[in-house]
Design a protein around this motif. Structure first.
Motif, PDB file in Angstrom:
ATOM      1  N   PRO A 145       0.806  -1.225   0.000  1.00 38.79           N
ATOM      2  CA  PRO A 145       0.000   0.000   0.000  1.00 38.79           C
ATOM      3  C   PRO A 145       0.838   1.274   0.000  1.00 38.79           C
ATOM      4  O   PRO A 145       0.367   2.330  -0.426  1.00 38.79           O
ATOM      5  CB  PRO A 145      -0.828  -0.122   1.285  1.00 38.79           C
ATOM      6  CG  PRO A 145      -0.048  -1.048   2.156  1.00 38.79           C
ATOM      7  CD  PRO A 145       0.627  -2.007   1.236  1.00 38.79           C
ATOM      8  N   CYS A 146       2.075   1.187   0.454  1.00 36.34           N
ATOM      9  CA  CYS A 146       2.937   2.377   0.493  1.00 36.34           C
ATOM     10  C   CYS A 146       3.254   2.896  -0.908  1.00 36.34           C
ATOM     11  O   CYS A 146       3.588   4.076  -1.081  1.00 36.34           O
ATOM     12  CB  CYS A 146       4.238   2.065   1.229  1.00 36.34           C
ATOM     13  SG  CYS A 146       4.003   1.696   2.980  1.00 36.34           S
ATOM     14  N   LYS A 147       3.150   2.023  -1.915  1.00 34.01           N
ATOM     15  CA  LYS A 147       3.468   2.421  -3.287  1.00 34.01           C
ATOM     16  C   LYS A 147       2.305   3.126  -3.979  1.00 34.01           C
ATOM     17  O   LYS A 147       2.497   3.766  -5.011  1.00 34.01           O
ATOM     18  CB  LYS A 147       3.890   1.194  -4.097  1.00 34.01           C
ATOM     19  CG  LYS A 147       5.208   0.584  -3.629  1.00 34.01           C
ATOM     20  CD  LYS A 147       5.618  -0.589  -4.501  1.00 34.01           C
ATOM     21  CE  LYS A 147       6.959  -1.158  -4.058  1.00 34.01           C
ATOM     22  NZ  LYS A 147       7.386  -2.312  -4.897  1.00 34.01           N
ATOM     23  N   THR A 148       1.112   2.989  -3.425  1.00 36.58           N
ATOM     24  CA  THR A 148      -0.062   3.606  -4.056  1.00 36.58           C
ATOM     25  C   THR A 148      -0.734   4.657  -3.171  1.00 36.58           C
ATOM     26  O   THR A 148      -1.509   5.471  -3.660  1.00 36.58           O
ATOM     27  CB  THR A 148      -1.107   2.527  -4.410  1.00 36.58           C
ATOM     28  OG1 THR A 148      -1.430   1.770  -3.238  1.00 36.58           O
ATOM     29  CG2 THR A 148      -0.560   1.585  -5.481  1.00 36.58           C
ATOM     30  N   ILE A 149      -0.425   4.640  -1.866  1.00 33.72           N
ATOM     31  CA  ILE A 149      -1.024   5.610  -0.938  1.00 33.72           C
ATOM     32  C   ILE A 149       0.111   6.388  -0.267  1.00 33.72           C
ATOM     33  O   ILE A 149       0.758   5.877   0.665  1.00 33.72           O
ATOM     34  CB  ILE A 149      -1.889   4.907   0.131  1.00 33.72           C
ATOM     35  CG1 ILE A 149      -2.906   3.971  -0.531  1.00 33.72           C
ATOM     36  CG2 ILE A 149      -2.606   5.939   0.999  1.00 33.72           C
ATOM     37  CD1 ILE A 149      -3.684   3.118   0.440  1.00 33.72           C
ATOM     38  N   ASP A 193       3.057   1.728  10.887  1.00 37.37           N
ATOM     39  CA  ASP A 193       4.472   1.450  11.161  1.00 37.37           C
ATOM     40  C   ASP A 193       4.985   0.220  10.414  1.00 37.37           C
ATOM     41  O   ASP A 193       6.135   0.195   9.972  1.00 37.37           O
ATOM     42  CB  ASP A 193       4.682   1.242  12.666  1.00 37.37           C
ATOM     43  CG  ASP A 193       4.379   2.496  13.463  1.00 37.37           C
ATOM     44  OD1 ASP A 193       4.614   3.600  12.934  1.00 37.37           O
ATOM     45  OD2 ASP A 193       3.895   2.372  14.606  1.00 37.37           O
ATOM     46  N   LYS A 194       4.137  -0.804  10.296  1.00 37.77           N
ATOM     47  CA  LYS A 194       4.576  -2.060   9.685  1.00 37.77           C
ATOM     48  C   LYS A 194       3.574  -2.495   8.611  1.00 37.77           C
ATOM     49  O   LYS A 194       2.647  -3.252   8.885  1.00 37.77           O
ATOM     50  CB  LYS A 194       4.720  -3.151  10.745  1.00 37.77           C
ATOM     51  CG  LYS A 194       5.346  -4.435  10.204  1.00 37.77           C
ATOM     52  CD  LYS A 194       5.480  -5.491  11.290  1.00 37.77           C
ATOM     53  CE  LYS A 194       6.079  -6.778  10.723  1.00 37.77           C
ATOM     54  NZ  LYS A 194       6.160  -7.848  11.759  1.00 37.77           N
ATOM     55  N   PRO A 195       3.757  -2.031   7.378  1.00 42.58           N
ATOM     56  CA  PRO A 195       2.840  -2.426   6.303  1.00 42.58           C
ATOM     57  C   PRO A 195       2.946  -3.922   6.000  1.00 42.58           C
ATOM     58  O   PRO A 195       4.000  -4.533   6.169  1.00 42.58           O
ATOM     59  CB  PRO A 195       3.321  -1.599   5.103  1.00 42.58           C
ATOM     60  CG  PRO A 195       4.152  -0.503   5.691  1.00 42.58           C
ATOM     61  CD  PRO A 195       4.780  -1.088   6.920  1.00 42.58           C
ATOM     62  N   MET A 196       1.839  -4.504   5.557  1.00 43.77           N
ATOM     63  CA  MET A 196       1.813  -5.907   5.156  1.00 43.77           C
ATOM     64  C   MET A 196       0.775  -6.051   4.049  1.00 43.77           C
ATOM     65  O   MET A 196      -0.221  -5.323   4.018  1.00 43.77           O
ATOM     66  CB  MET A 196       1.468  -6.806   6.346  1.00 43.77           C
ATOM     67  CG  MET A 196       1.538  -8.305   6.050  1.00 43.77           C
ATOM     68  SD  MET A 196       3.140  -8.868   5.430  1.00 43.77           S
ATOM     69  CE  MET A 196       4.219  -8.431   6.810  1.00 43.77           C
ATOM     70  N   TRP A 197       1.010  -6.971   3.114  1.00 41.34           N
ATOM     71  CA  TRP A 197       0.086  -7.168   2.002  1.00 41.34           C
ATOM     72  C   TRP A 197       0.091  -8.641   1.600  1.00 41.34           C
ATOM     73  O   TRP A 197       0.982  -9.413   1.978  1.00 41.34           O
ATOM     74  CB  TRP A 197       0.439  -6.259   0.829  1.00 41.34           C
ATOM     75  CG  TRP A 197       1.859  -6.369   0.336  1.00 41.34           C
ATOM     76  CD1 TRP A 197       2.316  -7.100  -0.712  1.00 41.34           C
ATOM     77  CD2 TRP A 197       3.020  -5.710   0.891  1.00 41.34           C
ATOM     78  NE1 TRP A 197       3.670  -6.952  -0.868  1.00 41.34           N
ATOM     79  CE2 TRP A 197       4.133  -6.101   0.105  1.00 41.34           C
ATOM     80  CE3 TRP A 197       3.215  -4.833   1.966  1.00 41.34           C
ATOM     81  CZ2 TRP A 197       5.422  -5.648   0.369  1.00 41.34           C
ATOM     82  CZ3 TRP A 197       4.503  -4.385   2.223  1.00 41.34           C
ATOM     83  CH2 TRP A 197       5.586  -4.785   1.431  1.00 41.34           C
ATOM     84  N   LEU A 198      -0.925  -9.050   0.825  1.00 47.82           N
ATOM     85  CA  LEU A 198      -1.141 -10.467   0.531  1.00 47.82           C
ATOM     86  C   LEU A 198      -0.020 -11.090  -0.289  1.00 47.82           C
ATOM     87  O   LEU A 198       0.363 -12.240  -0.049  1.00 47.82           O
ATOM     88  CB  LEU A 198      -2.482 -10.656  -0.191  1.00 47.82           C
ATOM     89  CG  LEU A 198      -3.732 -10.438   0.666  1.00 47.82           C
ATOM     90  CD1 LEU A 198      -4.993 -10.538  -0.178  1.00 47.82           C
ATOM     91  CD2 LEU A 198      -3.790 -11.450   1.813  1.00 47.82           C
ATOM     92  N   HIS A 199       0.505 -10.373  -1.283  1.00 46.97           N
ATOM     93  CA  HIS A 199       1.583 -10.941  -2.095  1.00 46.97           C
ATOM     94  C   HIS A 199       2.823 -11.228  -1.250  1.00 46.97           C
ATOM     95  O   HIS A 199       3.538 -12.203  -1.492  1.00 46.97           O
ATOM     96  CB  HIS A 199       1.932  -9.996  -3.251  1.00 46.97           C
ATOM     97  CG  HIS A 199       0.991 -10.122  -4.409  1.00 46.97           C
ATOM     98  ND1 HIS A 199       1.124  -9.396  -5.572  1.00 46.97           N
ATOM     99  CD2 HIS A 199      -0.110 -10.898  -4.592  1.00 46.97           C
ATOM    100  CE1 HIS A 199       0.149  -9.712  -6.411  1.00 46.97           C
ATOM    101  NE2 HIS A 199      -0.611 -10.613  -5.830  1.00 46.97           N
ATOM    102  N   LYS A 200       3.072 -10.379  -0.265  1.00 48.96           N
ATOM    103  CA  LYS A 200       4.223 -10.608   0.612  1.00 48.96           C
ATOM    104  C   LYS A 200       3.994 -11.848   1.477  1.00 48.96           C
ATOM    105  O   LYS A 200       4.907 -12.658   1.672  1.00 48.96           O
ATOM    106  CB  LYS A 200       4.467  -9.389   1.496  1.00 48.96           C
ATOM    107  CG  LYS A 200       5.736  -9.492   2.336  1.00 48.96           C
ATOM    108  CD  LYS A 200       6.039  -8.193   3.061  1.00 48.96           C
ATOM    109  CE  LYS A 200       7.339  -8.299   3.851  1.00 48.96           C
ATOM    110  NZ  LYS A 200       7.654  -7.014   4.546  1.00 48.96           N
ATOM    111  N   VAL A 201       2.769 -12.013   1.979  1.00 49.32           N
ATOM    112  CA  VAL A 201       2.436 -13.210   2.756  1.00 49.32           C
ATOM    113  C   VAL A 201       2.586 -14.453   1.888  1.00 49.32           C
ATOM    114  O   VAL A 201       3.144 -15.471   2.323  1.00 49.32           O
ATOM    115  CB  VAL A 201       0.998 -13.113   3.314  1.00 49.32           C
ATOM    116  CG1 VAL A 201       0.589 -14.429   3.982  1.00 49.32           C
ATOM    117  CG2 VAL A 201       0.883 -11.966   4.309  1.00 49.32           C
TER     118      VAL A 201
END
Length: 259
Positions: A182-186, A194-202
């Protein structure tokens, strides 16, 4: 017996696997036989209903086109029938068509990039849904007891279950907005979270076997939705985050047998 009628696949009573059940594609006659083997199969037009209408009535109204015996259209071509009839035309996860990997035990099909487990080319390929079904039917062994299950070291059976729970989550259309960083689009996201997480990373961590336990895997997925709820307080995305968070927790409990 219930199924979904796909108009574009309909040819006739004995040709065109146009009714999708949970486990297979059927022609109308095959579906009728599955529903009740004692029925006279020649009456499939009046016995099978789509909502409130019989298939015969849908043919009369022109909604379904009954193909001729020696029809030369693309759908009736032997090559099309052999290659396409037994599996879905779109990916189970993203619902798009294209180059699909087809399961040999059920109708599901997937894009390689939509899978949450590594694809290995073989004579017979079985999807994660079927592996979990086969696992539940196998009574030869059992998981670790529910007491402390999530914190135990990850074993192959637990890894497969984690893949299944993640795949179930990714099959939700609303999960698309949680796929990428989300940091790349928002632009303001990192100022709040503080700690972004997303499905592709999981998914990458799961495929690389980076999770030492089910608990660590689940914690990362929880983090995705907790971040969403925190960042989107009071708007529609907060509701979506809560909805998917609840779905994930329910699926996790069901798959791992946790109360």
């Amino acid at each position: 017996m219930n199924g979904i009628l796909h108009k574009c696949r309909f040819i006739s009573g004995i040709h065109g696997k146009c009714i999708r059940t949970e486990t297979k594609w059927c022609t109308p006659v095959e579906f009728e036989d599955l529903s009740d083997s004692n029925k006279d199969l020649k009456y499939w037009k009046r016995n099978i209903r789509c909502k409130s209408e019989t298939l015969g009535k849908l043919i009369q109204k022109g909604y379904l086109k009954l193909h001729k015996l020696h029809c030369d259209c693309e759908c009736c071509h032997p090559q099309f029938v052999d290659q396409n009839e037994n599996n879905d035309d779109v990916c189970t996860v993203c619902k798009d068509g294209g180059d699909l990997i087809c399961c040999d035990e059920c109708p599901r099909a997937f894009h390689k990039q939509c899978l949450v487990s590594r694809f290995e080319l073989s004579e017979k390929w079985v999807c994660t849904f079927c592996k979990i079904r086969n696992l539940s039917e196998d009574k030869s062994g059992s998981d670790i007891s529910n007491n402390g299950l999530l914190t135990q070291p990850m074993c192959p059976k637990q890894l497969m279950k984690c893949e299944f729970v993640l795949l179930q989550l990714c099959c939700n259309e609303e999960s698309r907005c949680f796929e990428k960083d989300p940091c790349k689009t928002i632009p303001s996201y990192s100022n709040v979270i503080d700690k972004p997480m997303w499905l592709h990373k999981v998914k990458e961590n799961l495929m690389a076997k980076n999770y030492p336990s089910v608990h660590k895997f689940a914690t990362d997925v929880y983090l995705i939705f907790q971040n969403c709820i925190k960042f989107n307080q009071g708007n529609e995305f907060e509701a979506i985050g809560r909805k998917l968070d609840n779905k994930f927790k329910a699926n996790l409990r069901q798959v791992f047998g946790i109360s």
